[in-house]
Design a protein around this motif. Structure first.
Motif, mmCIF file in Angstrom:
data_model
loop_
_atom_site.group_PDB
_atom_site.id
_atom_site.type_symbol
_atom_site.label_atom_id
_atom_site.label_comp_id
_atom_site.label_asym_id
_atom_site.label_seq_id
_atom_site.Cartn_x
_atom_site.Cartn_y
_atom_site.Cartn_z
ATOM 1 N N GLY A 34 0.804 -1.227 0.000
ATOM 2 C CA GLY A 34 0.000 0.000 0.000
ATOM 3 C C GLY A 34 0.829 1.265 0.000
ATOM 4 O O GLY A 34 0.281 2.368 -0.056
ATOM 5 N N SER A 35 2.161 1.127 0.051
ATOM 6 C CA SER A 35 3.013 2.323 0.112
ATOM 7 C C SER A 35 3.331 2.874 -1.279
ATOM 8 O O SER A 35 3.881 3.957 -1.404
ATOM 9 N N LEU A 81 9.771 0.458 -12.503
ATOM 10 C CA LEU A 81 8.303 0.467 -12.454
ATOM 11 C C LEU A 81 7.787 -0.375 -11.288
ATOM 12 O O LEU A 81 6.899 0.034 -10.548
ATOM 13 N N LEU A 82 8.374 -1.562 -11.142
ATOM 14 C CA LEU A 82 7.851 -2.472 -10.113
ATOM 15 C C LEU A 82 8.273 -2.054 -8.707
ATOM 16 O O LEU A 82 7.640 -2.437 -7.727
ATOM 17 N N GLU A 83 9.331 -1.262 -8.625
ATOM 18 C CA GLU A 83 9.722 -0.741 -7.308
ATOM 19 C C GLU A 83 8.845 0.431 -6.885
ATOM 20 O O GLU A 83 8.700 0.714 -5.706
ATOM 21 N N ARG A 84 8.275 1.112 -7.865
ATOM 22 C CA ARG A 84 7.537 2.345 -7.541
ATOM 23 C C ARG A 84 6.028 2.215 -7.619
ATOM 24 O O ARG A 84 5.320 3.156 -7.256
ATOM 25 N N THR A 85 5.533 1.096 -8.130
ATOM 26 C CA THR A 85 4.082 0.966 -8.275
ATOM 27 C C THR A 85 3.590 -0.372 -7.704
ATOM 28 O O THR A 85 4.386 -1.262 -7.388
ATOM 29 N N ARG A 132 -10.775 -1.353 -1.034
ATOM 30 C CA ARG A 132 -9.862 -2.081 -0.158
ATOM 31 C C ARG A 132 -8.428 -1.565 -0.299
ATOM 32 O O ARG A 132 -7.690 -1.474 0.679
ATOM 33 N N PHE A 133 -8.024 -1.214 -1.516
ATOM 34 C CA PHE A 133 -6.644 -0.799 -1.765
ATOM 35 C C PHE A 133 -6.640 0.677 -2.140
ATOM 36 O O PHE A 133 -6.714 1.043 -3.322
ATOM 37 N N ARG A 134 -6.564 1.519 -1.117
ATOM 38 C CA ARG A 134 -6.743 2.953 -1.307
ATOM 39 C C ARG A 134 -5.567 3.610 -2.019
ATOM 40 O O ARG A 134 -5.634 4.780 -2.382
ATOM 41 N N ASN A 135 -4.491 2.875 -2.174
ATOM 42 C CA ASN A 135 -3.341 3.436 -2.904
ATOM 43 C C ASN A 135 -3.568 3.431 -4.420
ATOM 44 O O ASN A 135 -2.787 4.016 -5.167
ATOM 45 N N ILE A 136 -4.648 2.792 -4.890
ATOM 46 C CA ILE A 136 -4.922 2.786 -6.342
ATOM 47 C C ILE A 136 -5.313 4.199 -6.768
ATOM 48 O O ILE A 136 -6.281 4.764 -6.259
#
Ligand code: ZN
Length: 297
Positions: A12-13, A54-58, A151-155
């Motif tokens: 979620g970060s 990309l995968l480290e930041r998203t 559920r996943f508010r980081n979206i």
């Protein structure tokens, strides 16, 4: 229902990106777009610095098929199945001979700018291709999409993948018939972000085989296509603050023999469908790149 979640920090970060396909069962190319994007991200992670970044930041969420029951029916029974498989018709409209008209249009079953709210582009008739359902969110298929957003508010970004025609769109996606009053326009700043991002994403699509998404097919849904009351991208944007885009993959092809543009259809030959999946997967990964660079302001 299962969704893929891809990213090195799935806590979620990181900025979340949701890609979901095949709300409409007959749109067979659309799951391939999401699966191809997932495969490129995973396979290239080990050897490609840009992919690793990309995968480290998203934090990427992928639902390859929102409407699997309809998809199964489309694959094996009735190619043109669009809706889900739940029959809400009364007994007098429930003869088995009518089975291909049953079901709810999943992308008209959401709660923002809905048919119930008086918006245009969905139907109360259970046999209509754009039947909104007996109530907003009556269907598990639409509730699943919204569950992810809740559920996943980081979206912060979403891509709703449809076919066909070659469109790239964003909210508003519905208007009231009387006066043609749309859902509220994004602010100038938000609109500029949609526009700027679309240029980047459309370049990535074009890089694969030269497919241009025409300017008249790029923009808010109500400005370039029609009103779709109760669609998912509007709900993600207006209720959840998620930049909600729509792909209509499968741009028309130029037929040199007849000198006309030809539609590719919902179920093109595999070679064409594969090419569509390749180019729009590139567009989807480009959206992940935009999410990777995104800072809330
Ligand atoms: Zn569709």
């Amino acid at each position: 229902m299962l969704a893929l979640r891809i990213g090195t920090r799935r806590d979620g970060s990181r900025t979340g990106v949701l890609a979901y396909a095949q709300e409409h069962a007959r749109e067979w190319v659309t799951p391939l777009v999401t699966i191809e994007a997932a495969e490129r991200l995973l396979r290239n992670y080990g050897r490609d610095k840009a992919t690793r970044r990309l995968l480290e930041r998203t934090d990427i969420f992928i639902v390859p098929t929102v409407n699997p029951d309809g998809a199964n029916y489309s694959f094996y029974d009735f190619n043109s199945q669009r809706k889900n498989m739940t029959n809400h018709c009364p007994p007098q409209q429930s003869d088995p001979a009518l089975r291909n008209q049953w079901g709810v249009d999943v992308n008209r079953n959401y709660a923002v700018g809905s048919h119930d709210d008086g918006y245009f582009g969905a139907s109360a008739n259970c046999q209509s291709g754009t039947y909104a359902g007996p109530a907003e969110h009556s269907e598990p298929e639409s509730r699943n999409v919204i569950w992810l957003a809740q559920r996943f508010r980081n979206i912060k970004f979403a891509m709703n993948v449809h076919s066909y025609g070659g469109y790239f769109m964003w909210p508003p996606g519905a208007y009231k018939a009387e006066g043609r009053v749309t859902l509220p326009r994004p602010t100038k700043k938000e609109e500029a972000f949609f526009e700027r991002s679309s240029e980047t994403i459309l370049e990535a699509i074009a890089a694969e085989r030269g497919t241009v998404i025409w300017p008249q097919q790029t923009g808010p849904v109500t400005d370039v296509l029609y009103s779709a009351a109760g669609n998912s991208a509007d709900e993600l944007w207006y209720d959840h603050g998620i930049y909600g885009w729509d792909f209509e993959v499968g741009a028309d092809l130029w037929n040199a023999g007849t000198r006309t543009w030809q539609g590719v259809g919902f179920q093109p030959p595999f070679d064409e469908g594969h090419k569509e999946a390749m180019e729009f997967a590139a567009g989807l990964i480009s959206l992940v790149g935009i999410a990777a660079d995104y800072r809330e302001h």
